[in-house]
Write a protein that holds these residues in place. Structure first.
Motif, PDB file in Angstrom:
ATOM      1  N   SER A   1       0.811  -1.237   0.000  1.00 58.45           N
ATOM      2  CA  SER A   1       0.000   0.000   0.000  1.00 58.45           C
ATOM      3  C   SER A   1       0.836   1.275   0.000  1.00 58.45           C
ATOM      4  CB  SER A   1      -0.962   0.010   1.201  1.00 58.45           C
ATOM      5  OG  SER A   1      -1.918  -1.025   1.092  1.00 58.45           O
ATOM      6  N   GLN A   2       2.101   1.182  -0.368  1.00 55.21           N
ATOM      7  CA  GLN A   2       2.958   2.372  -0.408  1.00 55.21           C
ATOM      8  C   GLN A   2       2.871   3.120  -1.732  1.00 55.21           C
ATOM      9  OE1 GLN A   2       6.906   1.001   0.556  1.00 55.21           O
ATOM     10  NE2 GLN A   2       6.536   1.096   2.766  1.00 55.21           N
ATOM     11  N   PHE A   3       2.404   2.441  -2.788  1.00 55.20           N
ATOM     12  CA  PHE A   3       2.368   3.056  -4.109  1.00 55.20           C
ATOM     13  C   PHE A   3       1.025   2.804  -4.788  1.00 55.20           C
ATOM     14  CE2 PHE A   3       6.803   1.480  -3.486  1.00 55.20           C
ATOM     15  CZ  PHE A   3       7.365   2.711  -3.168  1.00 55.20           C
ATOM     16  N   ILE A   4       0.621   3.780  -5.606  1.00 55.22           N
ATOM     17  CA  ILE A   4      -0.608   3.703  -6.388  1.00 55.22           C
ATOM     18  C   ILE A   4      -0.247   3.797  -7.864  1.00 55.22           C
ATOM     19  CG2 ILE A   4      -2.904   4.681  -6.739  1.00 55.22           C
ATOM     20  CD1 ILE A   4      -2.351   3.777  -3.852  1.00 55.22           C
ATOM     21  N   TYR A   5      -0.868   2.962  -8.695  1.00 56.53           N
ATOM     22  CA  TYR A   5      -0.600   2.955 -10.131  1.00 56.53           C
ATOM     23  C   TYR A   5      -1.887   3.251 -10.900  1.00 56.53           C
ATOM     24  CZ  TYR A   5       3.641   0.470  -8.692  1.00 56.53           C
ATOM     25  OH  TYR A   5       4.823   0.108  -8.091  1.00 56.53           O
ATOM     26  N   THR A   6      -1.749   4.020 -11.971  1.00 60.71           N
ATOM     27  CA  THR A   6      -2.894   4.314 -12.833  1.00 60.71           C
ATOM     28  C   THR A   6      -2.540   4.006 -14.283  1.00 60.71           C
ATOM     29  OG1 THR A   6      -2.222   6.625 -13.165  1.00 60.71           O
ATOM     30  CG2 THR A   6      -3.731   6.159 -11.320  1.00 60.71           C
ATOM     31  N   VAL A   7      -3.559   3.723 -15.078  1.00 58.90           N
ATOM     32  CA  VAL A   7      -3.359   3.537 -16.515  1.00 58.90           C
ATOM     33  C   VAL A   7      -4.364   4.406 -17.250  1.00 58.90           C
ATOM     34  CG1 VAL A   7      -4.885   1.519 -16.660  1.00 58.90           C
ATOM     35  CG2 VAL A   7      -3.108   1.844 -18.380  1.00 58.90           C
ATOM     36  N   GLU A   8      -3.891   5.053 -18.354  1.00 58.50           N
ATOM     37  CA  GLU A   8      -4.736   5.941 -19.162  1.00 58.50           C
ATOM     38  C   GLU A   8      -4.800   5.420 -20.598  1.00 58.50           C
ATOM     39  OE1 GLU A   8      -3.133  10.093 -18.605  1.00 58.50           O
ATOM     40  OE2 GLU A   8      -1.634   8.887 -17.561  1.00 58.50           O
ATOM     41  N   LEU A   9      -5.919   5.654 -21.236  1.00 58.19           N
ATOM     42  CA  LEU A   9      -6.068   5.196 -22.610  1.00 58.19           C
ATOM     43  C   LEU A   9      -5.428   6.152 -23.607  1.00 58.19           C
ATOM     44  CD1 LEU A   9      -9.735   3.835 -22.615  1.00 58.19           C
ATOM     45  CD2 LEU A   9      -7.610   2.678 -22.011  1.00 58.19           C
ATOM     46  N   ASP A  10      -5.602   7.455 -23.417  1.00 59.88           N
ATOM     47  CA  ASP A  10      -5.120   8.425 -24.406  1.00 59.88           C
ATOM     48  C   ASP A  10      -3.621   8.705 -24.285  1.00 59.88           C
ATOM     49  OD1 ASP A  10      -7.607   8.582 -25.465  1.00 59.88           O
ATOM     50  OD2 ASP A  10      -8.069  10.601 -24.758  1.00 59.88           O
ATOM     51  N   ASN A  11      -3.086   8.687 -23.078  1.00 54.29           N
ATOM     52  CA  ASN A  11      -1.664   8.992 -22.893  1.00 54.29           C
ATOM     53  C   ASN A  11      -0.768   7.760 -22.981  1.00 54.29           C
ATOM     54  OD1 ASN A  11      -1.882  11.810 -22.600  1.00 54.29           O
ATOM     55  ND2 ASN A  11      -2.407  11.616 -20.436  1.00 54.29           N
ATOM     56  N   HIS A  12      -1.355   6.585 -23.118  1.00 52.69           N
ATOM     57  CA  HIS A  12      -0.605   5.347 -23.344  1.00 52.69           C
ATOM     58  C   HIS A  12       0.529   5.170 -22.331  1.00 52.69           C
ATOM     59  CE1 HIS A  12      -2.709   4.901 -27.178  1.00 52.69           C
ATOM     60  NE2 HIS A  12      -2.446   6.163 -27.404  1.00 52.69           N
TER      61      HIS A  12
END
Length: 327
Positions: free
Chosen positions: A115-126
Motif C-alpha cells: 500500500s505504499q504506491f498507487i498505479y494508474t493507466v490511461e487510454l489516451d496517454n498510453h
C-alpha cells in the motif's frame, strides 16, 4: 372436440404468457443465494454527478489498500479521489492533460501489496503512472519496448503481484503485458481467438491472488481465464447467456477477497457473480436501475481486505455502492 381444442390452446398461451412475464421480471430482481451461501445486501452508497469533492463523472475503476481506503478513478473529471472505508472524502489529485500527474481517459487504478504506491493507466496517454497514496507523482512508463507500435497498445486495467510486478490487459491486441516495478518490460502472452486458453477477444479486467495466479475477464468470449504468473494457462469458465456462470459480452471488472473468492462484474446485466478460485459458482446478485442497491452499467469491483465488504463503481449512476454479506 372443439371445446377440448379451445381449452388446450388457451392453456398453451397462458403458459407462454406466464413464462414471458417471469423472464422479463428477472432483469429487475436481486439474485442472492446459491450453493448454501448467504447472499449480499446493500449497505451504503455515496456520490452523485458533478465536479465537487465526492462527486463523479462516470467513475470507472476502484482499488482498496490494506487500511481499507478506497481509490476511485473519476474518469470524466480526469482525477483520482480517495475515501475512507465509510465513504468519507480524504483527498484527490489530477486534471486533464499529458504532464506528470495529469490524466487523459484515466481508466484503472491498482495498489502495491504494501500500500505504499498507487498505479494508474490511461487510454489516451498510453502510459502507467506511479504515485504515493497522497497523490504525489513518482514516475511513469510507456509501452515502447513491448513489440509493435506503442501508440496502438490499449491497456484497460492493471494489477500488481506480490513482488511488485505490474500486469496490464491490452484489450486492442488481445495480450497480457508484464512489467517490473520500475517499468522494465518482462514478457507478454495471448493472441486473438475464441477457442483455446490464452486466446482472447477484448481482455479487460485483471486480478491476482496471493499465489500470483492471474485471472482475466475475456470479455468478447464471455469467460474468465486463469494463468500462472508466467502466462501458462490453468483453466477457464463461463459462456454467453443469463444465469449461473453465464455472462454478457461486457464483463469489465473482476475482484478478489481475502479468502481467494473471485467476483465478476457483468456490465451488460448489472449483476455480480461470485466464484471460488477454480471457477465454481457460489452466488450472484444485482438488478438494473437507480434505486437503493441497484446498478446501471457497473464497471469495476474491489473487496475490503479487512471485512470482505464489496464495493462497486455504479458508473452510469455516478456513485459507489457497498454491499455486505447477509448475517
Amino acid at each position: 372436440m372443439f371445446l377440448k381444442l379451445s381449452l388446450e390452446i388457451t392453456c398453451f398461451f397462458a403458459t407462454i404468457i406466464s413464462f414471458i412475464i417471469i423472464f422479463e421480471n428477472t432483469e429487475n430482481l436481486a439474485i442472492d443465494s446459491v450453493s448454501g451461501e448467504k447472499g449480499y445486501t446493500f449497505s451504503k452508497t455515496w456520490g452523485s454527478s458533478g465536479t465537487g469533492d465526492g462527486q463523479f463523472m462516470f467513475p470507472h475503476s476502484l482499488a482498496i489498500d490494506r487500511y481499507g481506503n478506497i481509490y476511485v478513478t473519476d474518469t470524466g473529471n480526469n482525477r483520482v479521489q480517495k475515501f475512507s472505508s465509510s465513504g468519507s472524502f480524504i483527498t484527490k489529485w489530477g486534471e486533464e492533460g499529458s504532464a506528470d500527474g495529469q490524466f487523459s481517459q484515466l481508466h484503472d487504478i491498482a495498489i502495491h501489496p504494501n500500500s505504499q504506491f498507487i498505479y494508474t493507466v490511461e487510454l489516451d496517454n498510453h502510459r502507467v503512472q506511479k504515485f504515493f497514496p497522497n497523490g504525489t507523482f513518482i514516475s511513469k512508463f510507456g509501452y515502447e519496448k513491448t513489440g509493435g507500435d506503442a501508440e496502438k497498445r490499449n491497456p484497460h486495467q492493471l494489477y500488481v503481484d506480490s513482488y511488485g510486478n505490474i500486469y496490464l490487459s491490452d484489450r486492442r491486441n488481445s495480450e497480457i503485458l508484464k512489467f517490473k516495478e520500475n517499468g522494465e518490460f518482462i514478457k507478454k502472452w495471448g493472441i486473438e481467438g475464441k477457442q483455446n486458453g490464452g486466446e482472447f477477444i477484448k481482455p479487460h479486467g485483471i486480478v491476482l491472488d496471493s499465489k500470483d495466479k492471474v485471472y482475466v475477464t475475456d470479455m468478447g468470449n464471455s469467460r474468465i481465464q486463469k494463468f500462472d504468473s508466467d502466462g501458462n494457462f490453468i483453466t477457464m469458465w463461463g459462456s454467453k447467456g443469463i444465469g449461473e456462470s453465464k455472462f454478457s459480452y461486457s464483463i469489465p471488472g473482476i475482484g478478489i477477497d481475502s479468502s481467494e473468492k473471485i467476483y465478476v462484474v457483468d456490465r451488460g446485466q448489472s449483476i455480480i457473480q461470485k466464484f471460488d478460485s477454480d471457477g465454481n459458482f457460489i452466488t450472484m446478485w444485482g438488478s438494473k436501475g437507480s434505486g437503493i442497491g441497484e446498478m446501471n452499467k457497473p464497471e469495476d469491483i474491489a473487496i475490503n481486505p479487512n471485512n470482505n465488504n464489496v464495493y462497486v463503481t455504479d458508473t452510469r449512476n455516478s456513485r459507489i455502492i457497498e454491499f455486505t454479506l447477509e448475517q
